[in-house]
Design a protein around this motif. Structure first.
Motif, PDB file in Angstrom:
ATOM      1  N   ARG A  98      -1.524   0.554   0.204  1.00 54.83           N
ATOM      2  CA  ARG A  98      -2.653   0.203   0.939  1.00 54.83           C
ATOM      3  C   ARG A  98      -2.533   0.214   2.147  1.00 54.83           C
ATOM      4  NH1 ARG A  98      -6.624  -1.919  -2.420  1.00 54.83           N
ATOM      5  NH2 ARG A  98      -6.021  -2.333  -4.774  1.00 54.83           N
ATOM      6  N   ALA A 113       0.687  -5.502  -0.752  1.00 60.35           N
ATOM      7  CA  ALA A 113      -0.137  -4.253  -0.457  1.00 60.35           C
ATOM      8  C   ALA A 113       0.440  -3.154   0.378  1.00 60.35           C
ATOM      9  CB  ALA A 113      -1.151  -4.840   0.833  1.00 60.35           C
ATOM     10  N   THR A 115     -13.272   0.517  -0.444  1.00 64.62           N
ATOM     11  CA  THR A 115     -11.952   0.352  -0.585  1.00 64.62           C
ATOM     12  C   THR A 115     -11.224  -0.250   0.575  1.00 64.62           C
ATOM     13  OG1 THR A 115     -11.965   2.632  -1.496  1.00 64.62           O
ATOM     14  CG2 THR A 115      -9.748   1.726  -0.707  1.00 64.62           C
ATOM     15  N   ASP A 143      -8.989  -3.496   0.540  1.00 63.26           N
ATOM     16  CA  ASP A 143      -7.650  -3.459   1.156  1.00 63.26           C
ATOM     17  C   ASP A 143      -7.495  -4.829   1.981  1.00 63.26           C
ATOM     18  OD1 ASP A 143      -6.960  -1.410  -0.353  1.00 63.26           O
ATOM     19  OD2 ASP A 143      -7.455   0.122   1.524  1.00 63.26           O
TER      20      ASP A 143
END
Length: 323
Positions: free
Chosen positions: A212, A207, A192, A196
């Motif tokens: 994120r 984002a 992840t 990101d």
């Protein structure tokens, strides 16, 4: 008589990055053949060993720079950070006679500069160019103070092992760099955190809205770059058996050139580590070939500048074509 439907033709096309990698691979082959014709020693095992050892640090720093540039940032401090973290590691080694404490000190020092960059860029949203320009001067100044502007000889075989040992003509550092490439590839493509990073580079505000936490990711990206600078410092000390305050000079220039050459977008959000590896290889072969053929050092700097200018223009032209 019924018409026979035409068989649809299969179209074959390469995406932009794949085409870039194919071109880079072709240029690597052409450059290798050209320099081997100019100097018979180019393909010698000794020269290949020298080439691989000389670009090992550039491999590590450029992989860190790839993470940074994928977020749309830049890190001008990596060369100075290598000098600073190397100084901290060597001084710790001399003071404690423990190579392990020296390793930890070098890596922690590199990560500290990286955290400083990340805090101001990710948390306070300051310009990456200006922040890392400041830490560029800060880290170099600290290195000069630590070394008192003089080199420090290192004789500890454990501390020198990674940068100075070879298995035959293969420097130990090359398998180590390959392991780091595999680990960083997993981090970038399979986690992840990696997704990101691409999201932050593509659109920071989006984002953020999606939760994120791009600012926090930026801090960790610069810490990672500092970690790789610390490792590079250990390798550099091992290569020359001493810590030197001016080591890593212009290293940030070489890393940025190799990363852009490998297809990572200046604006962020696009690029891969494989392209960076190819970019470093091509860049390293050109520099090695110029040295081997006795090219004037001033002309070498000119060629480096021309390469960077050319790839920046190519990247800008490519981005405009997609707009």
């Amino acid at each position: 008589m019924a018409d026979i439907p035409a068989t649809p033709r299969r179209s074959f096309s390469l995406d932009g990055l794949t085409l870039r990698y194919a071109v880079l691979a072709g240029l690597i082959i052409i450059a290798s053949i050209g320099f081997s014709l100019a100097n018979d020693n180019f393909y010698s095992l000794t020269n290949i060993g020298i080439l691989l050892r000389s670009i090992s640090v550039l491999f590590l720093v450029s992989m860190g720079m790839t993470f940074v540039m994928l977020t749309g940032g830049i890190d001008l401090s990596v060369g100075s950070n290598v000098a600073f973290s190397g100084g901290v590691g060597v001084v710790t080694l001399v003071a404690t006679s423990s190579p392990w404490l020296g390793f930890v000190a070098a890596i922690m020092a590199g990560m500290a500069i990286g955290w400083l960059n990340g805090f101001f860029i990710g948390k306070l949203q300051l310009s990456a160019f200006m922040v890392t320009l400041a830490t560029f001067a800060l880290a170099r100044g600290l290195a000069l103070v630590i070394y008192d502007a003089n080199s420090i000889n290192v004789h500890n075989p454990v501390f020198l092992w990674l940068g100075g040992t070879s298995w035959g003509n293969l420097p130990v550092v090359i398998p180590f760099v390959a392991l780091m490439f595999a680990a960083l590839s997993i981090l970038l493509y399979k986690t992840t955190f990696g997704r990101d990073i691409y999201a932050a580079g593509s659109n920071f505000n989006t984002a953020f809205v999606l939760g994120r936490r791009p600012g926090r990711k930026l801090i960790w990206v610069y810490v990672l770059t500092g970690f790789l600078a610390g490792l590079s410092a250990i390798i550099t000390v091992g290569r020359v058996s001493s810590g030197q305050p001016w080591t890593g000079l212009y290293l940030e220039f070489d890393a940025i050139t190799a990363v852009i050459l490998g297809g990572t977008a200046l604006a962020g959000g696009r690029g891969k580590l494989l392209g960076t590896i190819l970019g470093v290889l091509l860049y390293g072969i050109i520099i090695n070939g110029l040295v081997l053929t006795g090219t004037n050092p001033y002309l070498q700097s000119l060629i480096k500048g021309a390469i960077l200018l050319g790839v920046v223009l190519l990247d800008t032209y490519t981005q405009k074509g997609k707009a």
